[in-house]
Design a protein around this motif. Structure first.
Motif, PDB file in Angstrom:
ATOM      1  N   LEU A 151      13.499 -16.947 -11.104  1.00  0.00           N
ATOM      2  CA  LEU A 151      14.444 -15.878 -10.809  1.00  0.00           C
ATOM      3  C   LEU A 151      14.074 -15.255  -9.472  1.00  0.00           C
ATOM      4  N   THR A 152      15.087 -14.990  -8.622  1.00  0.00           N
ATOM      5  CA  THR A 152      14.801 -14.404  -7.320  1.00  0.00           C
ATOM      6  C   THR A 152      15.647 -13.161  -7.082  1.00  0.00           C
ATOM      7  N   GLY A 153      15.185 -12.352  -6.136  1.00  0.00           N
ATOM      8  CA  GLY A 153      15.937 -11.193  -5.677  1.00  0.00           C
ATOM      9  C   GLY A 153      15.074  -9.951  -5.569  1.00  0.00           C
ATOM     10  N   ARG A 154      15.517  -9.054  -4.728  1.00  0.00           N
ATOM     11  CA  ARG A 154      14.826  -7.781  -4.531  1.00  0.00           C
ATOM     12  C   ARG A 154      14.960  -6.893  -5.759  1.00  0.00           C
ATOM     13  N   GLY A 155      13.993  -6.040  -5.953  1.00  0.00           N
ATOM     14  CA  GLY A 155      14.098  -5.007  -6.983  1.00  0.00           C
ATOM     15  C   GLY A 155      14.092  -5.538  -8.404  1.00  0.00           C
ATOM     16  N   CYS A 156      13.198  -6.434  -8.716  1.00  0.00           N
ATOM     17  CA  CYS A 156      13.113  -6.994 -10.066  1.00  0.00           C
ATOM     18  C   CYS A 156      12.811  -5.882 -11.074  1.00  0.00           C
ATOM     19  N   PRO A 157      13.575  -5.820 -12.168  1.00  0.00           N
ATOM     20  CA  PRO A 157      13.285  -4.817 -13.200  1.00  0.00           C
ATOM     21  C   PRO A 157      11.912  -5.055 -13.826  1.00  0.00           C
ATOM     22  N   GLN A 158      11.256  -3.996 -14.177  1.00  0.00           N
ATOM     23  CA  GLN A 158       9.922  -4.085 -14.778  1.00  0.00           C
ATOM     24  C   GLN A 158       9.918  -4.947 -16.028  1.00  0.00           C
ATOM     25  N   GLU A 159      10.999  -4.889 -16.806  1.00  0.00           N
ATOM     26  CA  GLU A 159      11.067  -5.681 -18.036  1.00  0.00           C
ATOM     27  C   GLU A 159      10.994  -7.181 -17.739  1.00  0.00           C
ATOM     28  N   LEU A 160      11.590  -7.611 -16.637  1.00  0.00           N
ATOM     29  CA  LEU A 160      11.507  -9.024 -16.245  1.00  0.00           C
ATOM     30  C   LEU A 160      10.110  -9.368 -15.748  1.00  0.00           C
ATOM     31  N   ILE A 161       9.519  -8.452 -15.012  1.00  0.00           N
ATOM     32  CA  ILE A 161       8.139  -8.666 -14.561  1.00  0.00           C
ATOM     33  C   ILE A 161       7.225  -8.838 -15.769  1.00  0.00           C
ATOM     34  N   ASP A 162       7.416  -7.991 -16.777  1.00  0.00           N
ATOM     35  CA  ASP A 162       6.595  -8.067 -17.984  1.00  0.00           C
ATOM     36  C   ASP A 162       6.809  -9.378 -18.734  1.00  0.00           C
ATOM     37  N   ALA A 163       8.023  -9.910 -18.723  1.00  0.00           N
ATOM     38  CA  ALA A 163       8.356 -11.133 -19.457  1.00  0.00           C
ATOM     39  C   ALA A 163       7.920 -12.399 -18.716  1.00  0.00           C
ATOM     40  N   ALA A 164       7.709 -12.292 -17.419  1.00  0.00           N
ATOM     41  CA  ALA A 164       7.410 -13.468 -16.603  1.00  0.00           C
ATOM     42  C   ALA A 164       5.956 -13.915 -16.752  1.00  0.00           C
ATOM     43  N   ASP A 165       5.749 -15.210 -16.479  1.00  0.00           N
ATOM     44  CA  ASP A 165       4.396 -15.755 -16.454  1.00  0.00           C
ATOM     45  C   ASP A 165       3.755 -15.583 -15.087  1.00  0.00           C
ATOM     46  N   THR A 166       4.568 -15.720 -14.034  1.00  0.00           N
ATOM     47  CA  THR A 166       4.081 -15.597 -12.658  1.00  0.00           C
ATOM     48  C   THR A 166       5.074 -14.748 -11.874  1.00  0.00           C
ATOM     49  N   VAL A 167       4.574 -13.752 -11.184  1.00  0.00           N
ATOM     50  CA  VAL A 167       5.419 -12.889 -10.353  1.00  0.00           C
ATOM     51  C   VAL A 167       4.799 -12.828  -8.963  1.00  0.00           C
ATOM     52  N   THR A 168       5.624 -13.127  -7.970  1.00  0.00           N
ATOM     53  CA  THR A 168       5.181 -13.030  -6.581  1.00  0.00           C
ATOM     54  C   THR A 168       6.069 -12.026  -5.884  1.00  0.00           C
ATOM     55  N   GLU A 169       5.437 -11.060  -5.218  1.00  0.00           N
ATOM     56  CA  GLU A 169       6.186 -10.075  -4.437  1.00  0.00           C
ATOM     57  C   GLU A 169       6.054 -10.425  -2.964  1.00  0.00           C
ATOM     58  N   MET A 170       7.197 -10.697  -2.341  1.00  0.00           N
ATOM     59  CA  MET A 170       7.227 -10.956  -0.905  1.00  0.00           C
ATOM     60  C   MET A 170       7.254  -9.600  -0.205  1.00  0.00           C
ATOM     61  N   LYS A 171       6.261  -9.359   0.610  1.00  0.00           N
ATOM     62  CA  LYS A 171       6.129  -8.063   1.266  1.00  0.00           C
ATOM     63  C   LYS A 171       6.569  -8.177   2.727  1.00  0.00           C
ATOM     64  N   LEU A 172       7.463  -7.308   3.141  1.00  0.00           N
ATOM     65  CA  LEU A 172       7.906  -7.285   4.526  1.00  0.00           C
ATOM     66  C   LEU A 172       6.823  -6.640   5.388  1.00  0.00           C
ATOM     67  N   ILE A 173       6.360  -7.379   6.357  1.00  0.00           N
ATOM     68  CA  ILE A 173       5.409  -6.852   7.332  1.00  0.00           C
ATOM     69  C   ILE A 173       6.104  -6.696   8.680  1.00  0.00           C
ATOM     70  N   LYS A 174       6.894  -7.680   9.036  1.00  0.00           N
ATOM     71  CA  LYS A 174       7.615  -7.667  10.308  1.00  0.00           C
ATOM     72  C   LYS A 174       8.808  -8.604  10.156  1.00  0.00           C
ATOM     73  N   HIS A 175       9.948  -8.230  10.709  1.00  0.00           N
ATOM     74  CA  HIS A 175      11.136  -9.080  10.630  1.00  0.00           C
ATOM     75  C   HIS A 175      11.843  -9.094  11.976  1.00  0.00           C
ATOM     76  N   HIS A 176      12.346 -10.246  12.357  1.00  0.00           N
ATOM     77  CA  HIS A 176      13.000 -10.370  13.663  1.00  0.00           C
ATOM     78  C   HIS A 176      14.237  -9.477  13.799  1.00  0.00           C
ATOM     79  N   TYR A 177      14.884  -9.111  12.682  1.00  0.00           N
ATOM     80  CA  TYR A 177      16.016  -8.168  12.764  1.00  0.00           C
ATOM     81  C   TYR A 177      15.585  -6.864  13.434  1.00  0.00           C
ATOM     82  N   GLN A 178      14.358  -6.437  13.124  1.00  0.00           N
ATOM     83  CA  GLN A 178      13.848  -5.172  13.664  1.00  0.00           C
ATOM     84  C   GLN A 178      13.749  -5.208  15.185  1.00  0.00           C
ATOM     85  N   ALA A 179      13.659  -6.404  15.753  1.00  0.00           N
ATOM     86  CA  ALA A 179      13.607  -6.562  17.214  1.00  0.00           C
ATOM     87  C   ALA A 179      14.980  -6.887  17.791  1.00  0.00           C
ATOM     88  N   GLY A 180      16.015  -6.826  16.925  1.00  0.00           N
ATOM     89  CA  GLY A 180      17.377  -7.086  17.401  1.00  0.00           C
ATOM     90  C   GLY A 180      17.763  -8.549  17.435  1.00  0.00           C
TER      91      GLY A 180
END
Length: 189
Positions: A151-180
């Protein structure tokens, strides 16, 4: 950067549990959630496993890069939506598309004919209230034991996190949009 010595001994003990289907979640504000899910789909397909991909926000006629390559490989990928909400002309229609798409995805999961089912961008219809969370949780809990669901997408509900076996959070550090710099074909599609 600090240089470190590479490990020469394997320090980790292998788990001794039974292999089974997993629930994997890719969430967070960073880039790469769908890309990671598609990588898992390619890995499974490469091992001869049946894979089905549902994209909750893409239109059925979408021809992004992933659609083109999965079509060439014979991996079914299905757009279930009418684009992101800001592109929709009728949000109730968008919600109905999500509900209809979920019915198809839930049936695919329950039938157990696929080793892996990807529910790309499912967090959006959940967050918008277009899909109820409990039927998704029930489908994950009741799926055949060999079926993996990603399952993918931003803002995963806690209940899904609890039900999952593996959860990976992609963290934004820098994005090219920010540079236009706008979206790039082959990177964002």
């Amino acid at each position: 950067m600090e240089i470190e010595k590479p490990p020469v001994d394997r320090q980790v003990e292998k788990p001794d549990g039974e292999r089974r289907g997993l629930v994997l979640v890719h969430t967070g504000d960073g880039k790469g959630k769908s890309t990671a899910a598609f990588g898992l789909a390619l890995r499974a397909h490469g091992r001869g496993k049946a894979v089905k991909i549902y994209q909750f926000m893409k239109v059925p006629s979408a021809r992004f890069g992933e659609h083109r390559v999965f079509e060439k490989l014979g991996v079914p990928i299905e757009g279930l939506g009418d684009g992101f909400s800001w592109k929709s002309r009728d949000l109730e229609h968008s919600a109905q598309l999500a509900r209809d798409g979920w019915a198809r995805a839930a049936q695919t999961i329950a039938e157990g004919e696929h080793f892996m089912v990807v529910l790309d961008e499912i967090m959006y219809p959940l967050r918008y209230g277009w899909l109820e969370l409990q039927p998704v949780l029930d489908a994950l809990r009741d799926r055949p034991s060999h079926v993996n669901v990603v399952l993918t997408g931003r803002g995963c509900p806690q209940e899904l996190i609890d039900a999952a076996d593996t959860v990976t959070e992609m963290k934004l550090i820098k994005h090219h949009y920010q540079a236009g710099v706008p979206a790039q074909r082959g990177i964002e599609d």
